[in-house]
Design a protein around this motif. Structure first.
Motif, mmCIF file in Angstrom:
data_model
loop_
_atom_site.group_PDB
_atom_site.id
_atom_site.type_symbol
_atom_site.label_atom_id
_atom_site.label_comp_id
_atom_site.label_asym_id
_atom_site.label_seq_id
_atom_site.Cartn_x
_atom_site.Cartn_y
_atom_site.Cartn_z
ATOM 1 N N LYS A 79 2.328 2.453 -3.281
ATOM 2 C CA LYS A 79 1.426 2.644 -4.423
ATOM 3 C C LYS A 79 1.715 3.906 -5.197
ATOM 4 O O LYS A 79 1.254 4.065 -6.305
ATOM 5 C CB LYS A 79 -0.032 2.615 -3.958
ATOM 6 C CG LYS A 79 -0.586 1.220 -3.969
ATOM 7 C CD LYS A 79 -2.080 1.172 -3.907
ATOM 8 C CE LYS A 79 -2.511 -0.276 -4.086
ATOM 9 N NZ LYS A 79 -3.896 -0.496 -3.718
ATOM 10 N N THR A 80 2.480 4.836 -4.617
ATOM 11 C CA THR A 80 2.823 6.010 -5.409
ATOM 12 C C THR A 80 4.098 5.782 -6.219
ATOM 13 O O THR A 80 4.483 6.609 -7.016
ATOM 14 C CB THR A 80 3.029 7.261 -4.530
ATOM 15 O OG1 THR A 80 3.950 6.930 -3.501
ATOM 16 C CG2 THR A 80 1.720 7.717 -3.944
ATOM 17 N N ARG A 81 4.785 4.663 -6.016
ATOM 18 C CA ARG A 81 5.943 4.343 -6.852
ATOM 19 C C ARG A 81 5.421 4.023 -8.257
ATOM 20 O O ARG A 81 4.416 3.359 -8.403
ATOM 21 C CB ARG A 81 6.695 3.137 -6.313
ATOM 22 C CG ARG A 81 7.457 3.380 -5.037
ATOM 23 C CD ARG A 81 8.828 3.950 -5.323
ATOM 24 N NE ARG A 81 9.547 4.299 -4.108
ATOM 25 C CZ ARG A 81 10.452 3.530 -3.532
ATOM 26 N NH1 ARG A 81 10.750 2.365 -4.052
ATOM 27 N NH2 ARG A 81 11.076 3.927 -2.435
ATOM 28 N N THR A 89 0.835 -1.205 0.000
ATOM 29 C CA THR A 89 0.000 0.000 0.000
ATOM 30 C C THR A 89 0.868 1.253 0.000
ATOM 31 O O THR A 89 0.612 2.209 -0.691
ATOM 32 C CB THR A 89 -0.892 0.014 1.256
ATOM 33 O OG1 THR A 89 -1.493 -1.249 1.394
ATOM 34 C CG2 THR A 89 -1.965 1.069 1.129
ATOM 35 N N LYS A 90 1.922 1.198 0.824
ATOM 36 C CA LYS A 90 2.760 2.384 0.950
ATOM 37 C C LYS A 90 3.441 2.728 -0.373
ATOM 38 O O LYS A 90 3.627 3.874 -0.710
ATOM 39 C CB LYS A 90 3.831 2.150 2.018
ATOM 40 C CG LYS A 90 4.626 3.416 2.301
ATOM 41 C CD LYS A 90 5.677 3.216 3.362
ATOM 42 C CE LYS A 90 6.457 4.518 3.541
ATOM 43 N NZ LYS A 90 7.599 4.340 4.419
#
Lengths: 112, 349
Positions: free
Chosen positions: B287-289, B284-285
């Protein structure tokens, strides 16, 4: 009295990457130098912290994720409680939606 | 009275011995003369000429395709680069000459890749063993594009710079630099009626692409140094942007990162398509990658971008809106591009 912080005028009009090691004006730097201290100040003085997002060239998703998501992790506080003292102001509504989404995601990860 | 010398046996023997001595002396004399000549200036000049001849590097000429463009002619252009990289990195000393005389059409994406290859050579010190030179296209249009692009800013040449409002210069770097993203936006503001609020998706996408380059630099097994390159130009209808990342390429990076999951190897075009949809982001963390890809694809869906082409490894995918639907065309090439090229157009309102 509300604490108003305009990112474009007081921080930068070109927000940068996620981490301090990656480049200038990062989300991590914003969290540590601005958002976290001002949020704590707002709680102490029982007022609102208003973050104004307008006036910048944009906000890379990594920046918003690390800054606002990181606030959840650092304060160990859920979104419902944080938004009692934090107001995000922007004419570009998609940034507010992105911040809400990312803060909830960090809440799921770091607060049980 | 007879001549005693001529008839006497002793005299005859003596004469033979004497002639032999003289003959030997003459041979020695010749040898002395030869040795003396070695120390003259003439011999020194001969020697220096031979020295120069030994160090003279034979030219190896490589001709650029008539249509020099990764976007419009990817297979032939990639073959040219594979041949050039092979010549430069082989162990034989030679002067490499890039012949652009017959180029008829040229796009700056190919020039950017050529710049990346030459920068790589300089960084590795190869240019000192294998010097690289070249000429210019004879075709006027191709020549103008070549000079206006700013490619020659990075080369040793005597040509004057041509400033043009229709093009930005080629920007490059290995670190994150959001000021370049800002300049790309300002280029749009100067060449259209778009404002800062209208181009925030552009700023965000270029920043995220730059971040991907920086983040993957240390893990990369690319044969080129991991840099990013950014460029913009405009014509009557559109503003065209190019962003080049000389890393491994998206399919290679995905393969390396998910190999432990035992996922079957898919075609490069399918892997690229999945990455553009935001797949392959594990937690989840994170997901901006990789959100640069998703962000720019969403910009098409929002009708902010008119056309997008992504070329990486063997994949060459294009995206555009047709009758309010997002249309994706996937294709796989025979050749493979090292790195990732993003090429997109926005309307010049």
């Amino acid at each position: 009295m509300d604490i108003i912080y305009k990112i474009a005028k007081e921080f930068t009009d070109t927000p940068g990457p996620r981490l301090i090691v990656e480049g200038k004006f990062s989300g991590e730097m914003f969290l540590k130098d601005v958002l976290l201290p001002k949020y704590k100040e707002a709680i102490k003085s029982d007022s609102n912290l208003v973050i104004d997002l307008d006036g910048t060239f944009g906000y890379p998703p990594s920046f918003l994720d690390e800054a606002f998501g990181g606030l959840i992790k650092e304060t160990q506080t859920g979104t419902s409680k944080i938004f009692k003292n934090l107001i995000i102001k922007s004419s570009r509504k998609h940034y507010i939606d992105t911040i809400n989404t990312r803060m909830r995601a960090w809440e799921e990860l770091y607060i049980k | 009275m007879t001549d005693i010398k001529t008839t006497d046996k002793k005299y005859i023997m003596w004469k033979k011995r004497r002639d032999l001595r003289i003959h030997k002396f003459e041979i020695k004399k010749k040898k002395w003369k030869k040795e003396r000549k070695k120390n003259t200036n003439l011999e020194k000049v001969d020697r220096s000429i031979k020295f120069l001849e030994r160090n003279y590097l034979p030219d190896r000429t490589i001709s650029v395709p008539n249509q020099f463009s990764l976007i419009n002619n990817p297979e032939t252009t990639i073959n040219f680069f594979d041949e050039l990289i092979g010549l430069i990195y082989n162990k034989v000393k030679q002067r490499v000459y890039i012949n652009m005389k017959n180029v008829e059409t040229i796009t700056v994406d190919a020039l950017i890749y050529l710049l990346a290859v030459i920068k790589n050579m300089r960084a590795e010190g190869i240019v000192y063993k294998n010097p690289i030179e070249g000429n210019y296209p004879e075709n006027k249009e191709a020549y103008n594009i070549f000079v206006k692009s700013g490619f020659l800013d990075y080369m040793n040449n005597g040509l004057e710079k041509i400033d043009s409002k229709d093009v930005s210069r080629i920007y490059y770097g290995s670190n994150y630099d959001q000021n370049v993203s800002k300049k790309m936006c300002v280029f749009a503001h100067n060449n259209s009626s778009l404002t800062v609020d209208d181009t925030d998706y552009l700023y965000n996408s270029i920043c995220e692409m730059m971040l991907n380059t920086v983040q993957h630099a240390y893990e990369s097994t690319s044969k080129l140094i991991n840099n990013w390159y950014s460029y913009a130009e405009c014509n009557d209808e559109d503003i065209i942007y190019m962003f080049f990342d000389t890393g491994e390429g998206i399919p290679s990076t995905i393969e390396r990162n998910v190999s432990f999951l035992g996922i079957k190897k898919e075609k490069d075009s399918d892997m690229l398509s999945s990455a553009m949809n935001g797949d392959f982001r594990s937690s989840t963390k994170l997901k901006t990658r990789g959100s640069g890809l998703v962000s720019i694809k969403n910009s098409i869906s929002l009708d902010k971008i008119k056309y997008l082409s992504v070329i990486t490894n063997k994949a060459s995918n294009t995206y555009m809106i047709n009758e309010n639907n997002l249309v994706e065309n996937k294709s796989d090439m025979k050749g493979s591009l090292t790195g990732t090229l993003y090429y997109w157009k926005i309307r010049r309102i």
